[in-house]
Design a protein around this motif. Sequence first.
Motif, PDB file in Angstrom:
ATOM      1  N   SER A 134     -14.451  10.377  15.912  1.00  0.00           N
ATOM      2  CA  SER A 134     -14.514   9.910  14.520  1.00  0.00           C
ATOM      3  C   SER A 134     -13.935   8.509  14.329  1.00  0.00           C
ATOM      4  CB  SER A 134     -13.761  10.884  13.603  1.00  0.00           C
ATOM      5  OG  SER A 134     -12.351  10.809  13.830  1.00  0.00           O
ATOM      6  N   GLY A 135     -12.954   8.138  15.152  1.00  0.00           N
ATOM      7  CA  GLY A 135     -12.287   6.854  14.983  1.00  0.00           C
ATOM      8  C   GLY A 135     -11.385   6.804  13.764  1.00  0.00           C
ATOM      9  N   GLN A 136     -11.052   7.949  13.185  1.00  0.00           N
ATOM     10  CA  GLN A 136     -10.298   7.979  11.933  1.00  0.00           C
ATOM     11  C   GLN A 136      -8.787   7.991  12.166  1.00  0.00           C
ATOM     12  OE1 GLN A 136     -12.070  11.420   9.948  1.00  0.00           O
ATOM     13  NE2 GLN A 136     -13.262  10.047   8.640  1.00  0.00           N
ATOM     14  N   TRP A 137      -8.068   7.587  11.110  1.00  0.00           N
ATOM     15  CA  TRP A 137      -6.616   7.474  11.155  1.00  0.00           C
ATOM     16  C   TRP A 137      -5.991   8.245   9.997  1.00  0.00           C
ATOM     17  CZ3 TRP A 137      -4.281   4.579  15.054  1.00  0.00           C
ATOM     18  CH2 TRP A 137      -5.151   3.797  15.829  1.00  0.00           C
ATOM     19  N   GLU A 138      -4.865   8.893  10.298  1.00  0.00           N
ATOM     20  CA  GLU A 138      -4.066   9.519   9.248  1.00  0.00           C
ATOM     21  C   GLU A 138      -2.956   8.555   8.860  1.00  0.00           C
ATOM     22  OE1 GLU A 138      -1.322  13.467   8.291  1.00  0.00           O
ATOM     23  OE2 GLU A 138      -1.740  12.889  10.365  1.00  0.00           O
ATOM     24  N   VAL A 139      -2.949   8.160   7.595  1.00  0.00           N
ATOM     25  CA  VAL A 139      -1.958   7.212   7.086  1.00  0.00           C
ATOM     26  C   VAL A 139      -1.059   7.941   6.098  1.00  0.00           C
ATOM     27  CG1 VAL A 139      -1.589   5.044   5.860  1.00  0.00           C
ATOM     28  CG2 VAL A 139      -3.558   5.286   7.390  1.00  0.00           C
ATOM     29  N   CYS A 169      -5.180  -1.079  -0.267  1.00  0.00           N
ATOM     30  CA  CYS A 169      -4.098  -1.889   0.291  1.00  0.00           C
ATOM     31  C   CYS A 169      -2.754  -1.287  -0.110  1.00  0.00           C
ATOM     32  CB  CYS A 169      -4.205  -3.339  -0.191  1.00  0.00           C
ATOM     33  SG  CYS A 169      -2.908  -4.432   0.423  1.00  0.00           S
ATOM     34  N   PHE A 170      -1.865  -1.115   0.852  1.00  0.00           N
ATOM     35  CA  PHE A 170      -0.529  -0.586   0.604  1.00  0.00           C
ATOM     36  C   PHE A 170       0.491  -1.707   0.758  1.00  0.00           C
ATOM     37  CE2 PHE A 170      -2.999   2.974   2.426  1.00  0.00           C
ATOM     38  CZ  PHE A 170      -2.997   3.818   1.319  1.00  0.00           C
ATOM     39  N   GLU A 171       1.194  -2.014  -0.327  1.00  0.00           N
ATOM     40  CA  GLU A 171       2.206  -3.081  -0.337  1.00  0.00           C
ATOM     41  C   GLU A 171       3.545  -2.481  -0.751  1.00  0.00           C
ATOM     42  OE1 GLU A 171       4.661  -6.046  -0.324  1.00  0.00           O
ATOM     43  OE2 GLU A 171       2.622  -6.279   0.502  1.00  0.00           O
ATOM     44  N   ARG A 172       4.548  -2.631   0.110  1.00  0.00           N
ATOM     45  CA  ARG A 172       5.826  -1.974  -0.138  1.00  0.00           C
ATOM     46  C   ARG A 172       6.628  -2.605  -1.272  1.00  0.00           C
ATOM     47  NH1 ARG A 172       9.894  -3.537   4.864  1.00  0.00           N
ATOM     48  NH2 ARG A 172       9.736  -5.815   4.696  1.00  0.00           N
ATOM     49  N   SER A 173       6.359  -3.882  -1.591  1.00  0.00           N
ATOM     50  CA  SER A 173       7.072  -4.522  -2.700  1.00  0.00           C
ATOM     51  C   SER A 173       6.264  -4.381  -3.983  1.00  0.00           C
ATOM     52  CB  SER A 173       7.345  -5.992  -2.381  1.00  0.00           C
ATOM     53  OG  SER A 173       6.150  -6.742  -2.406  1.00  0.00           O
ATOM     54  N   GLU A 174       6.719  -5.069  -5.020  1.00  0.00           N
ATOM     55  CA  GLU A 174       6.081  -4.916  -6.330  1.00  0.00           C
ATOM     56  C   GLU A 174       5.051  -5.984  -6.636  1.00  0.00           C
ATOM     57  OE1 GLU A 174       9.704  -7.488  -6.782  1.00  0.00           O
ATOM     58  OE2 GLU A 174       9.187  -5.631  -5.747  1.00  0.00           O
ATOM     59  N   ASP A 175       4.747  -6.876  -5.666  1.00  0.00           N
ATOM     60  CA  ASP A 175       3.837  -7.973  -5.969  1.00  0.00           C
ATOM     61  C   ASP A 175       3.170  -8.459  -4.685  1.00  0.00           C
ATOM     62  OD1 ASP A 175       2.483  -9.846  -7.439  1.00  0.00           O
ATOM     63  OD2 ASP A 175       4.252 -10.903  -8.168  1.00  0.00           O
ATOM     64  N   VAL A 227       8.102   9.878  -2.792  1.00  0.00           N
ATOM     65  CA  VAL A 227       7.079  10.921  -2.629  1.00  0.00           C
ATOM     66  C   VAL A 227       6.107  10.496  -1.533  1.00  0.00           C
ATOM     67  CG1 VAL A 227       5.218  12.211  -3.745  1.00  0.00           C
ATOM     68  CG2 VAL A 227       7.273  11.574  -5.049  1.00  0.00           C
ATOM     69  N   ARG A 228       5.923  11.332  -0.541  1.00  0.00           N
ATOM     70  CA  ARG A 228       5.026  11.032   0.564  1.00  0.00           C
ATOM     71  C   ARG A 228       3.635  11.623   0.315  1.00  0.00           C
ATOM     72  NH1 ARG A 228       7.968  10.525   6.418  1.00  0.00           N
ATOM     73  NH2 ARG A 228       9.623   9.084   5.738  1.00  0.00           N
ATOM     74  N   GLU A 229       2.643  10.893   0.816  1.00  0.00           N
ATOM     75  CA  GLU A 229       1.257  11.303   0.627  1.00  0.00           C
ATOM     76  C   GLU A 229       0.489  10.991   1.902  1.00  0.00           C
ATOM     77  OE1 GLU A 229      -2.410  10.419  -2.537  1.00  0.00           O
ATOM     78  OE2 GLU A 229      -0.485   9.380  -2.716  1.00  0.00           O
ATOM     79  N   SER A 230      -0.413  11.874   2.279  1.00  0.00           N
ATOM     80  CA  SER A 230      -1.206  11.683   3.488  1.00  0.00           C
ATOM     81  C   SER A 230      -2.645  11.335   3.125  1.00  0.00           C
ATOM     82  CB  SER A 230      -1.182  12.955   4.342  1.00  0.00           C
ATOM     83  OG  SER A 230      -1.956  12.780   5.509  1.00  0.00           O
ATOM     84  N   HIS A 231      -3.208  10.371   3.853  1.00  0.00           N
ATOM     85  CA  HIS A 231      -4.582   9.934   3.611  1.00  0.00           C
ATOM     86  C   HIS A 231      -5.314   9.870   4.953  1.00  0.00           C
ATOM     87  CE1 HIS A 231      -2.671   7.977  -0.012  1.00  0.00           C
ATOM     88  NE2 HIS A 231      -1.731   7.745   0.885  1.00  0.00           N
ATOM     89  N   VAL A 232      -6.621   9.973   4.906  1.00  0.00           N
ATOM     90  CA  VAL A 232      -7.443   9.775   6.094  1.00  0.00           C
ATOM     91  C   VAL A 232      -8.364   8.589   5.840  1.00  0.00           C
ATOM     92  CG1 VAL A 232      -9.235  10.733   7.587  1.00  0.00           C
ATOM     93  CG2 VAL A 232      -7.355  12.181   6.810  1.00  0.00           C
ATOM     94  N   ALA A 276       3.817   2.073   4.016  1.00  0.00           N
ATOM     95  CA  ALA A 276       3.114   2.801   5.071  1.00  0.00           C
ATOM     96  C   ALA A 276       4.164   3.323   6.045  1.00  0.00           C
ATOM     97  CB  ALA A 276       2.119   1.904   5.779  1.00  0.00           C
ATOM     98  N   VAL A 277       4.375   4.620   6.028  1.00  0.00           N
ATOM     99  CA  VAL A 277       5.405   5.243   6.859  1.00  0.00           C
ATOM    100  C   VAL A 277       4.874   5.557   8.251  1.00  0.00           C
ATOM    101  CG1 VAL A 277       6.937   7.242   7.081  1.00  0.00           C
ATOM    102  CG2 VAL A 277       6.509   6.237   4.823  1.00  0.00           C
ATOM    103  N   SER A 278       3.638   5.994   8.315  1.00  0.00           N
ATOM    104  CA  SER A 278       3.078   6.419   9.593  1.00  0.00           C
ATOM    105  C   SER A 278       1.577   6.159   9.633  1.00  0.00           C
ATOM    106  CB  SER A 278       3.351   7.912   9.826  1.00  0.00           C
ATOM    107  OG  SER A 278       2.654   8.402  10.948  1.00  0.00           O
ATOM    108  N   VAL A 279       1.114   5.621  10.755  1.00  0.00           N
ATOM    109  CA  VAL A 279      -0.316   5.436  11.003  1.00  0.00           C
ATOM    110  C   VAL A 279      -0.605   6.052  12.357  1.00  0.00           C
ATOM    111  CG1 VAL A 279      -2.191   3.788  11.333  1.00  0.00           C
ATOM    112  CG2 VAL A 279      -0.422   3.325   9.621  1.00  0.00           C
ATOM    113  N   ARG A 280      -1.320   7.185  12.357  1.00  0.00           N
ATOM    114  CA  ARG A 280      -1.563   7.932  13.585  1.00  0.00           C
ATOM    115  C   ARG A 280      -3.050   8.261  13.711  1.00  0.00           C
ATOM    116  NH1 ARG A 280       3.160   9.765  15.597  1.00  0.00           N
ATOM    117  NH2 ARG A 280       2.069  11.220  16.984  1.00  0.00           N
ATOM    118  N   ARG A 281      -3.501   8.346  14.949  1.00  0.00           N
ATOM    119  CA  ARG A 281      -4.886   8.731  15.183  1.00  0.00           C
ATOM    120  C   ARG A 281      -5.118  10.192  14.797  1.00  0.00           C
ATOM    121  NH1 ARG A 281      -5.245   6.572  21.312  1.00  0.00           N
ATOM    122  NH2 ARG A 281      -3.059   7.264  21.203  1.00  0.00           N
ATOM    123  N   CYS A 282      -6.239  10.453  14.190  1.00  0.00           N
ATOM    124  CA  CYS A 282      -6.601  11.834  13.869  1.00  0.00           C
ATOM    125  C   CYS A 282      -6.912  12.587  15.169  1.00  0.00           C
ATOM    126  CB  CYS A 282      -7.818  11.869  12.943  1.00  0.00           C
ATOM    127  SG  CYS A 282      -7.446  11.323  11.257  1.00  0.00           S
TER     128      CYS A 282
END
Length: 601
Positions: A177-182, A85-91, A189-194, A165-171
């Motif tokens: 695959s139905g996968q997403w690049e988040v 879970c990605f939450e932009r605030s601290e709580d 600092v930016r980080e990419s996940h699948v 969450a800056v970007s949610v795009r289809r792989c």
Amino acid sequence: MVFSKGSFPLWTPAAEEEHKVFCWGWEEGRGVSANPWAVLFPVTHTSARCLLWDSMVRRVAVIGAGAGGLASVKCCLDEGLEPTCFERSEDIGGVWRYTDSTDSGRISVYRSVITNTSKEMSCFSDFPCPENFPSFLPHGLLLEYYRMYARHFDLLRHIRFKTTAVSVRRCPDFATSGQWEVVTETNGVRESHVFDAVMVCTGHYQEPYLPLASFPGINTRFKGQYLHSREYKDVEAFRGKRVLVVGVGNTGGDLSVELSRVAAKVFLSARSSTWVFSRVSDHGFPFDMVSTTRFNHFLDWLLPSALSRRIRFRKFNSWFNHANYGLASTKSSNFKVIINEELPFCLLSGTVVLKTTVKEFTENSAVFEDGTIEENIDVVLFATGYIFSFPFLEESVRSLFDDNRSLYKRIFPPQLEKPTLAIIGLVQLTGSVMVGTEMQARWVTGIFAGWNKLPPTSRMIADVLKKKPPVKRNPSERDNLKISFISYTDEIASCAGVKPNVLRLLLTDPRLALAIFFGPCTPYQYRLVGRGKWSGARNAILTQWQRTLKPLRTRVVDDSSSGSSSWCWMCFLALPVALTAGFLLSKNPRPGWSLWVGPQL
């Protein structure tokens, strides 16, 4: 995700690798383990049942840690998935976590807000609110309840705070695959996940809706201050001022009442007919517990619409005549329902003055459509609601839905090749949205895990087109989000296989069946059967009134009268009615109407 069932003469590691098959022991047609990543039983029996996975959902991104996000994380864990879970605030807590500041851009409730739905009607289905909590919760207690839920089910370790969450795009291989690049950002600092699937849980209180173009002169001639209700926190900034509140939803009503205690004068501009209800119903019980029942839902289905409408308006006027107060007419077809115990008295005492729609603003006054003018307006407070937006979703996906009716069951964009994107909580129910949101999450994670399935794309699109309104509505009216609580929750529960069968219960557990049919439609009803069945659901239903009255019993008085005998007779006489009703509802479901309206911030 596509599934098919088959039989194999022998399970081997090679067979698993070749066919991407996960097999486990079956007993009377039911899997021993709901988690395909658990220890698997070697199967050497020709009748062994297996699931063939053309694609496998395992890692799920959950965006937002409000009520919907917490429920989604928990449901993922229940199905053996791996949520992050990605939450932009601290709580945790979303809009219900109050903050004095508006600088961060995060929307939160105002200081004095209290829930419009009672604790028994709006808790998570397998986690009742503490019995010592009052029926209607201030934001602080509701947030504490969320914390208890998160601790009890160990959800916090799956949440990454201060991460946007800056970007949610289809792989590139999404079609197969139905996968997403988040792409996320933490401390710059930016980080990419699948991820194999994404659950968007940011809700619909995202961007303030401020229709200045509809109010000529507000930003050209008017010299006073104007602001959206999002910026309102408490009354101090309005002390001694003449305030015009635009919009008579739940927020507009609440703020008008609160401001009337300190402002020199408060004017409330209403565009449509508005029926006002109290949280306190007949005999002092919470209104939603009395009105939101399957019996009332059945009556609304059974009665002709004209008669139902007449009964409805008579009920509306039983507290006070709304036409006398200028609030609503029984002849109006465009109306809303709000919850406010104090607004009628404020109108009666003149501390709040009701006005028609604003026509235009001059330098220091407001001109209304009926020709009246109110001079020396210091502040205009727009309680005009919110619009939803998902800026992190790629445009090609975002363009697939302009409101929630463009989504299958208000959740899935049906045009996607793979159903691995779910929009959770983009719905306004006539009851607790939290209950509906949890039900959405249960069904969605069941689909991700392979226990539930969606119809073909063509059928989903046809269903969406059938329910979509012919004309795009004004986003401030929110009509495109409102759905009957029982109708919608039952619909999703049926898809998930967890809707209670009242007719069957009447034959096996009459006491419980009568409590379900005639009593409040509390969320525990959806934990009686199917996946996620909770052993405490029956007791929670039968003791819900005790938890409602418990916090009131701080001073016990003697009352020798008892209604238990009459209640037993009523249940006995109602049994044939309930049997018939249960049969009809099971054969001919029809969306019903409820007197209750959920919280609007």
